[in-house]
Design a protein around this motif. Structure first.
Motif, mmCIF file in Angstrom:
data_model
loop_
_atom_site.group_PDB
_atom_site.id
_atom_site.type_symbol
_atom_site.label_atom_id
_atom_site.label_comp_id
_atom_site.label_asym_id
_atom_site.label_seq_id
_atom_site.Cartn_x
_atom_site.Cartn_y
_atom_site.Cartn_z
ATOM 1 N N UNK A 7 0.642 -1.368 -0.033
ATOM 2 C CA UNK A 7 -0.108 -0.495 0.033
ATOM 3 C C UNK A 7 0.855 1.235 -0.442
ATOM 4 N N UNK A 8 1.998 1.055 0.799
ATOM 5 C CA UNK A 8 2.446 2.550 1.013
ATOM 6 C C UNK A 8 3.569 3.064 -0.150
ATOM 7 N N UNK A 9 3.985 1.444 -1.220
ATOM 8 C CA UNK A 9 4.533 1.533 -2.379
ATOM 9 C C UNK A 9 3.893 2.272 -3.177
ATOM 10 N N UNK A 10 2.201 1.271 -3.208
ATOM 11 C CA UNK A 10 1.617 2.355 -3.821
ATOM 12 C C UNK A 10 0.843 3.559 -3.945
ATOM 13 N N UNK A 11 1.319 4.596 -2.854
ATOM 14 C CA UNK A 11 0.891 5.729 -2.781
ATOM 15 C C UNK A 11 0.387 6.231 -1.546
ATOM 16 N N UNK A 12 -0.001 5.226 -0.431
ATOM 17 C CA UNK A 12 -1.003 5.689 0.365
ATOM 18 C C UNK A 12 -0.325 6.766 0.897
ATOM 19 N N UNK A 13 -0.800 8.060 1.881
ATOM 20 C CA UNK A 13 -0.819 8.647 3.191
ATOM 21 C C UNK A 13 -0.505 7.917 4.168
ATOM 22 N N UNK A 14 -1.286 7.092 4.683
ATOM 23 C CA UNK A 14 -1.993 6.228 5.907
ATOM 24 C C UNK A 14 -2.578 4.766 5.568
ATOM 25 N N UNK A 15 -1.863 3.765 6.574
ATOM 26 C CA UNK A 15 -2.446 2.899 6.909
ATOM 27 C C UNK A 15 -2.950 2.633 8.366
ATOM 28 N N UNK A 16 -4.366 2.224 8.077
ATOM 29 C CA UNK A 16 -5.217 2.024 9.549
ATOM 30 C C UNK A 16 -5.891 1.078 9.234
ATOM 31 N N UNK A 17 -5.157 0.512 10.662
ATOM 32 C CA UNK A 17 -6.369 -1.198 10.935
ATOM 33 C C UNK A 17 -7.690 -0.735 11.144
ATOM 34 N N UNK A 18 -8.699 -1.622 10.655
ATOM 35 C CA UNK A 18 -10.333 -1.555 11.838
ATOM 36 C C UNK A 18 -10.066 -1.574 13.134
ATOM 37 N N UNK A 19 -10.586 -0.652 13.876
ATOM 38 C CA UNK A 19 -10.512 -1.162 15.620
ATOM 39 C C UNK A 19 -11.834 -1.679 15.721
ATOM 40 N N UNK A 20 -11.891 -2.560 17.162
ATOM 41 C CA UNK A 20 -12.802 -3.483 17.535
ATOM 42 C C UNK A 20 -13.950 -3.488 18.099
ATOM 43 N N UNK A 21 -14.085 -1.939 18.138
ATOM 44 C CA UNK A 21 -14.764 -1.671 19.034
ATOM 45 C C UNK A 21 -15.424 0.323 18.439
#
Length: 135
Positions: free
Chosen positions: A97-111
């Protein structure tokens, strides 16, 4: 009004994301798209400068990584604010994702509480503190 584009195919995730957005101030305008094809079409038909795109990786028709590849080929990636918003925390996905140009990478929270905190922080950073080329 601050605008988010959520690219997400899971109806439960959409519901909870909208709940979190309703709980933050200032209010966020959320546009929901359900797959990568819808996002590409939306970008081609609308001015997305200054809008934050939250992109899920695992979607039908066109995955998030496929979207990023397509945006790279058209050189549109540098004009957009794209944040990966996904359940995947696999190192390969983060790197790709970063190599393809995203500005940030977030994982979905649990609650919902964590999601509301994430949306609030995201809104404050991208719409209050960050300088970008707004319309």
């Amino acid at each position: 009004m601050s605008q988010l584009i959520l690219v997400e195919d899971d109806l439960d995730d959409i519901y909870f994301f909208k709940m979190a957005c309703d709980a933050v101030t200032p209010k966020l305008e959320v546009t929901v798209l359900h797959d990568g094809n819808e996002l590409i079409e939306y970008i081609e038909q609308n001015n997305c400068i200054g809008k934050v795109i939250l992109l899920d990786l695992n979607m039908p028709k066109m995955s998030g990584l496929e979207v990023l590849k397509k945006l790279n080929k058209s050189n549109m990636i540098n004009q957009l604010i794209i944040i990966t918003y996904t359940t995947s925390d696999h190192r390969e996905d983060v790197k790709a994702a970063y190599e393809l140009g995203v500005n940030s990478y977030l994982t979905k929270p649990d609650n919902l509480e964590q999601l509301t905190q994430l949306v609030s922080s995201l809104s404050e950073y991208w719409f209050t503190f960050n300088l970008n080329l707004k319309e």
